[in-house]
Scaffold this motif. Structure first.
Motif, PDB file in Angstrom:
ATOM      1  N   GLY A 196       0.705  -0.783  -0.055  1.00 32.23           N
ATOM      2  CA  GLY A 196       0.012  -0.204   0.190  1.00 32.23           C
ATOM      3  C   GLY A 196       0.844   1.273  -0.041  1.00 32.23           C
ATOM      4  N   GLU A 197       1.700   1.419   0.571  1.00 30.97           N
ATOM      5  CA  GLU A 197       2.675   2.141   1.032  1.00 30.97           C
ATOM      6  C   GLU A 197       3.200   2.454  -0.368  1.00 30.97           C
ATOM      7  OE1 GLU A 197       2.948   4.907   3.123  1.00 30.97           O
ATOM      8  OE2 GLU A 197       2.344   3.003   4.828  1.00 30.97           O
ATOM      9  N   LEU A 198       3.551   1.550  -1.135  1.00 34.91           N
ATOM     10  CA  LEU A 198       4.408   1.502  -2.598  1.00 34.91           C
ATOM     11  C   LEU A 198       3.223   1.377  -2.961  1.00 34.91           C
ATOM     12  CD1 LEU A 198       6.802  -1.600  -2.208  1.00 34.91           C
ATOM     13  CD2 LEU A 198       7.472   0.635  -2.152  1.00 34.91           C
ATOM     14  N   GLU A 199       2.275   1.858  -3.408  1.00 37.47           N
ATOM     15  CA  GLU A 199       0.775   1.989  -4.607  1.00 37.47           C
ATOM     16  C   GLU A 199       1.274   3.791  -4.332  1.00 37.47           C
ATOM     17  OE1 GLU A 199       0.326   0.437  -6.438  1.00 37.47           O
ATOM     18  OE2 GLU A 199       0.014  -1.573  -6.127  1.00 37.47           O
ATOM     19  N   ALA A 200       0.762   4.240  -3.099  1.00 37.58           N
ATOM     20  CA  ALA A 200       0.714   5.572  -3.007  1.00 37.58           C
ATOM     21  C   ALA A 200       2.642   6.336  -3.362  1.00 37.58           C
ATOM     22  CB  ALA A 200       0.809   5.725  -1.603  1.00 37.58           C
ATOM     23  N   LEU A 201       3.438   6.123  -3.444  1.00 36.13           N
ATOM     24  CA  LEU A 201       4.042   6.699  -3.909  1.00 36.13           C
ATOM     25  C   LEU A 201       4.669   6.753  -5.032  1.00 36.13           C
ATOM     26  CD1 LEU A 201       7.635   7.793  -3.522  1.00 36.13           C
ATOM     27  CD2 LEU A 201       8.545   5.444  -3.371  1.00 36.13           C
ATOM     28  N   LEU A 202       3.882   5.524  -6.027  1.00 38.50           N
ATOM     29  CA  LEU A 202       4.043   5.424  -6.732  1.00 38.50           C
ATOM     30  C   LEU A 202       2.578   6.123  -8.010  1.00 38.50           C
ATOM     31  CD1 LEU A 202       4.771   1.416  -8.037  1.00 38.50           C
ATOM     32  CD2 LEU A 202       6.100   3.421  -8.554  1.00 38.50           C
ATOM     33  N   ALA A 203       1.725   6.160  -6.971  1.00 39.62           N
ATOM     34  CA  ALA A 203       0.980   7.304  -7.678  1.00 39.62           C
ATOM     35  C   ALA A 203       1.342   8.935  -8.114  1.00 39.62           C
ATOM     36  CB  ALA A 203      -0.711   6.931  -6.458  1.00 39.62           C
ATOM     37  N   ARG A 204       2.192   9.031  -7.261  1.00 40.87           N
ATOM     38  CA  ARG A 204       3.265  10.296  -7.441  1.00 40.87           C
ATOM     39  C   ARG A 204       3.535  10.208  -7.683  1.00 40.87           C
ATOM     40  NH1 ARG A 204       1.843  14.152  -2.391  1.00 40.87           N
ATOM     41  NH2 ARG A 204       0.097  13.680  -1.533  1.00 40.87           N
ATOM     42  N   GLU A 205       4.844   9.334  -8.251  1.00 36.25           N
ATOM     43  CA  GLU A 205       5.981   9.579  -9.269  1.00 36.25           C
ATOM     44  C   GLU A 205       6.134   8.241  -9.861  1.00 36.25           C
ATOM     45  OE1 GLU A 205       9.180  10.314  -7.481  1.00 36.25           O
ATOM     46  OE2 GLU A 205       8.545  11.739  -5.178  1.00 36.25           O
ATOM     47  N   ARG A 206       5.224   8.419 -10.550  1.00 38.05           N
ATOM     48  CA  ARG A 206       4.869   6.909 -11.829  1.00 38.05           C
ATOM     49  C   ARG A 206       5.841   6.485 -11.730  1.00 38.05           C
ATOM     50  NH1 ARG A 206       0.268   5.743 -12.425  1.00 38.05           N
ATOM     51  NH2 ARG A 206      -1.975   7.567 -12.009  1.00 38.05           N
ATOM     52  N   SER A 207       7.117   7.248 -11.714  1.00 42.61           N
ATOM     53  CA  SER A 207       8.420   6.827 -12.569  1.00 42.61           C
ATOM     54  C   SER A 207       9.337   6.376 -11.641  1.00 42.61           C
ATOM     55  CB  SER A 207       8.966   7.927 -13.964  1.00 42.61           C
ATOM     56  OG  SER A 207       9.913   8.662 -12.831  1.00 42.61           O
ATOM     57  N   HIS A 208       9.267   5.440 -10.518  1.00 44.52           N
ATOM     58  CA  HIS A 208       9.885   5.965  -9.521  1.00 44.52           C
ATOM     59  C   HIS A 208      10.684   4.158  -9.366  1.00 44.52           C
ATOM     60  CE1 HIS A 208      12.075   5.397  -5.539  1.00 44.52           C
ATOM     61  NE2 HIS A 208      11.825   6.886  -5.130  1.00 44.52           N
ATOM     62  N   GLU A 209      11.823   4.440  -9.993  1.00 47.68           N
ATOM     63  CA  GLU A 209      12.239   2.801 -10.976  1.00 47.68           C
ATOM     64  C   GLU A 209      12.822   1.680  -8.830  1.00 47.68           C
ATOM     65  OE1 GLU A 209      15.696   2.879 -12.591  1.00 47.68           O
ATOM     66  OE2 GLU A 209      14.807   4.164 -14.382  1.00 47.68           O
TER      67      GLU A 209
END
Length: 398
Positions: A196-209
């Motif tokens: 869930g935390e990673l999904e929240a991060l990727l929702a803000r930064e979709r290109s965060h590898e």
């Protein structure tokens, strides 16, 4: 304006326009004639730092600190940062302690002192200063993040997670806080929350590898854990487990479990036995015949604890890694207990060993992956008074 003052003003103007060489030369000339100008020393130190001339910066900033003045806290902070860049952490900590003693304390000094102490591996002291920094600056996400790191270094995962969550609350777009929070959650088996935390991060930064890679790893780990764990499965999966097959456990009688609350669904406890142990399996709502209920809890009890503790494990064939890095065999009792933990919650043996060790060291219970581990007693055969069996209980977390 005196000629010295004009020289200082010209040097600062050159620095503001990006002429670092001219500005530095002007300030060097100025402080040669005005060695008590604390502001000039601070500006010169800052200019050296901008050029990454850390030794020169430290010398200039040390003079700024020595001469004092209104900007003393700024000089101390800048001086400590230069010392950190030079690897002189003990000196940096001493300077920051002096800065933190200035009233009212500057939250930056509190936080940076905590970070330096963390780098010196003085984790207890680091946590104390970082906690003060968090109180002094309620919106400083980096102070909360650093406090989480200090708690984790002290092997205090619960307060570490709380601090990382606070860092995320303070700065939702702070990627390191979410990444580290996800790692900490995964370390205690909370894969769903970590995802869930990673999904929240990727929702803000979709290109965060890194977040995307970590998400893929966690998704696979979660699928594997769900496939392996016995909690939530039925007796059919239990019958194929190493715990049952290796120990040659035999299914015996089943009895109704005591009602936990009025109107609660029916539960059943099934007893399995082997020469040295018993397994009591709590099944949720077994309404469709034997083997249909979902496993809510597994309780492993040794029938002859002394003998099980003395006997070497030649059944489960478990080995553990000691603190010296060597593999060591375990007793039958330990082998059975570790096998139960590993299969009940679907974790690696190294994780099972860490959880079991925590209980042996006195923790009343341990949570991992939505399950709770603790030592407990169950009634003996027939529920006769005084016939309780004491052992390891692994169940779904309430």
């Amino acid at each position: 304006m005196t000629s010295s003052g004009a020289q200082r003003a010209r040097a600062l103007d050159l620095l503001s326009r990006g002429d670092m060489a001219g500005g530095i030369a002007g300030l060097e000339a100025h402080v040669a004639g005005a060695p008590d100008d604390a502001g000039a020393w601070l500006a010169l130190g800052a200019a050296y730092a901008a050029e990454e001339r850390w030794a020169d910066a430290a010398r200039a900033l040390a003079r700024g600190v020595k001469t004092g003045g209104e900007e003393q806290i700024e000089a101390r902070l800048a001086y400590a940062r230069a010392l950190v860049r030079l690897g002189r952490l003990d000196e940096a900590a001493a300077e920051l302690r002096r800065g933190a003693a200035i009233e009212p304390p500057d939250p930056r000094a509190l936080r940076e002192l905590g970070v330096v102490l963390y780098d010196l591996r003085l984790y207890d002291e680091a946590a104390r200063w970082l906690a003060r920094a968090c109180e002094a600056a309620p919106e400083d996400a980096r102070a909360a993040f650093a406090l989480g790191l200090a708690h984790e270094a002290r092997r205090e995962i619960a307060p570490a997670i709380a601090a990382y969550r606070e860092a995320v609350r303070r700065a939702p777009s702070f990627p390191d806080a979410r990444l580290t929070l996800a790692d900490a959650l995964a370390s205690i088996g909370e894969h769903e929350r970590a995802l869930g935390e990673l999904e929240a991060l990727l929702a803000r930064e979709r290109s965060h590898e890194q977040a995307a890679r970590n998400r893929e790893v966690l998704q696979r780990a979660l699928a594997e854990m769900r496939a392996r764990r016995l909690l939530g499965k039925t007796e059919r999966e239990l019958a194929r487990s190493a715990l049952v097959m290796e120990a040659q456990l035999r299914r015996r009688e089943a009895r109704a479990a005591p009602a936990t609350a009025e109107g609660a669904a029916a539960r059943q406890i099934v007893r399995y036995t082997a020469p040295l142990l018993e397994l009591h399996v709590t099944l949720d709502s077994p309404n469709n015949g034997p083997g249909s209920g979902a496993i809510e809890a597994l309780h492993l009890a040794l029938t002859d604890p002394d003998r099980a503790a003395r006997a070497e494990d030649d059944v489960f064939k478990v080995t553990v890694i000691g603190e010296d890095g060597r593999q060591a065999p375990v007793s039958y009792a330990t082998g059975a207990s570790l096998t139960l933990v590993r299969e009940a919650i679907g974790c690696p043996m190294t994780q099972a060993s860490a959880l079991y060790t925590s209980l042996l060291k006195g923790s009343p219970s341990v949570d991992w992956g939505g399950a709770t581990l603790r030592f407990a007693s169950v009634p003996g055969t027939g529920g006769a008074p005084g016939g309780e069996r004491h052992g390891l209980l692994v169940g779904q977390r309430a």
